[in-house]
Write an enzyme that holds these catalytic residues in place. Sequence first.
Site, PDB file in Angstrom:
ATOM      1  N   TYR A 113       0.829  -1.136  -0.131  1.00 30.35           N
ATOM      2  CA  TYR A 113       0.044   0.021   0.040  1.00 30.35           C
ATOM      3  C   TYR A 113       0.682   1.354  -0.070  1.00 30.35           C
ATOM      4  O   TYR A 113       1.616   1.366   0.608  1.00 30.35           O
ATOM      5  CB  TYR A 113      -1.062   0.114   1.072  1.00 30.35           C
ATOM      6  CG  TYR A 113      -1.792   1.198   1.351  1.00 30.35           C
ATOM      7  CD1 TYR A 113      -3.179   1.214   0.871  1.00 30.35           C
ATOM      8  CD2 TYR A 113      -1.218   2.562   2.008  1.00 30.35           C
ATOM      9  CE1 TYR A 113      -3.798   2.380   0.757  1.00 30.35           C
ATOM     10  CE2 TYR A 113      -2.066   3.669   2.032  1.00 30.35           C
ATOM     11  CZ  TYR A 113      -3.262   3.683   1.411  1.00 30.35           C
ATOM     12  OH  TYR A 113      -4.049   4.767   1.533  1.00 30.35           O
ATOM     13  N   GLU A 201      -3.640   7.381  -4.185  1.00 24.40           N
ATOM     14  CA  GLU A 201      -3.445   6.067  -3.439  1.00 24.40           C
ATOM     15  C   GLU A 201      -3.045   5.054  -4.393  1.00 24.40           C
ATOM     16  O   GLU A 201      -3.924   4.960  -5.378  1.00 24.40           O
ATOM     17  CB  GLU A 201      -4.538   5.752  -2.882  1.00 24.40           C
ATOM     18  CG  GLU A 201      -4.796   4.438  -2.153  1.00 24.40           C
ATOM     19  CD  GLU A 201      -6.186   4.230  -1.079  1.00 24.40           C
ATOM     20  OE1 GLU A 201      -6.011   4.626  -0.116  1.00 24.40           O
ATOM     21  OE2 GLU A 201      -7.047   3.653  -1.837  1.00 24.40           O
TER      22      GLU A 201
END
Length: 393
Positions: A113, A201
């Site tokens: 992530y 993101e």
Amino acid sequence: MKLHEYQAKQLFASAGIPIQRGIVAETSDEARAAYKQLAGGKDGAKLNVKAQIHAGGRGKAGGVKAVTSADEAASVAAELLGKPLVTKQTGPEGLPVRAVWVDERVEGGRELYLAVTLDRFKSQPVVLASAMGGMDIEEVAEKNPEAIVRESYDLLEGITTPQVERIVKTFGLSGAQAAACGEIVRSLCRLYEISDAVLIEINPLVIMAKGDIIALDAKFIVDDNSLFRHLELAAMRDPSQEDPNEYKASQIGISYVGLSGNIGCLVNGAGLAMATNDIIKLSGGEPANFLDVGGGANVEQVTNAFSIILSDKKVKAILVNIFGGIMRCDWIATGLLKASENLKVKVPIVVRLQGTNVDEGRKILKDAKHLNLISVDELADAARKVVEVAGKS
């Protein structure tokens, strides 16, 4: 303003962030052609057809499907396009699918992530990184907060080499992979800065079996207030993915957020608008919206604000809470009357005015006996009154 995955990935590619090959399609025929182009003209290659909406959870909702032929790509696209897709983030009404992204399918690999957003406590960008990619970062933060590394950095200085090294270390990478990942981190930060983003993101950022690193999914949110200097990003806006009232308000300079209650609010000033929502709640009511009409509210702005509020069928009463400073209360009162008459407002309106020329403003409202206007001096009394009349409506 949110971007679609395919738009975000196009920006990734322009910034040097590696992605798998993909083509956007708005019809089933375009999806068929996209498959053929990506698969070299032959069936058998395993590709994705991914619904493009401004919400997560598409895979579990059936919005991401693997296909192995051009005809199958066209068939899946036909199933998705022109219909709403309901995910855990859209609510029961879903969001309309107007495009699909046909791209190469990546299976296996280690999922990470990586994101850049704003650290509001430090007023700096912050990079968030975790080796636990592929799942909701909120869930990771709740169950395993130490698994998330946060690196805030000075916007003028840029992210430093030691910070990049700490992020890469979080991923457990070394050698050429560490160097490649470090460049992705730097590129993501540069893209965040030059685009005036609120959030970028990558989840997941995948380490492939052969060692390549690819941004498999993308979320990109741009600050609406910066769009005047990013016309290329403003052109990517998809109004079909936004609340119609919120979109209309944004186009005419009104700050509006729809809520679930039945009391419409028209207020000048964001802080006063939040306080108004709070006092309605404390009085036992439920606000239908946050609405800041702005400090320079005129007849046109007030009329537009009323129009937006009244398009919400849940609204049973409206509280107008105005502090007259730059705009005098008598001007506001005149605007309220004209807007009410022009729109033929039927629901009761509770008005609380304070500030410059307040007595003149209240007299104008008092004399308008033909309209369903209730003038109240104090905010607490106004909140109790609007809750009462909304209940009666």
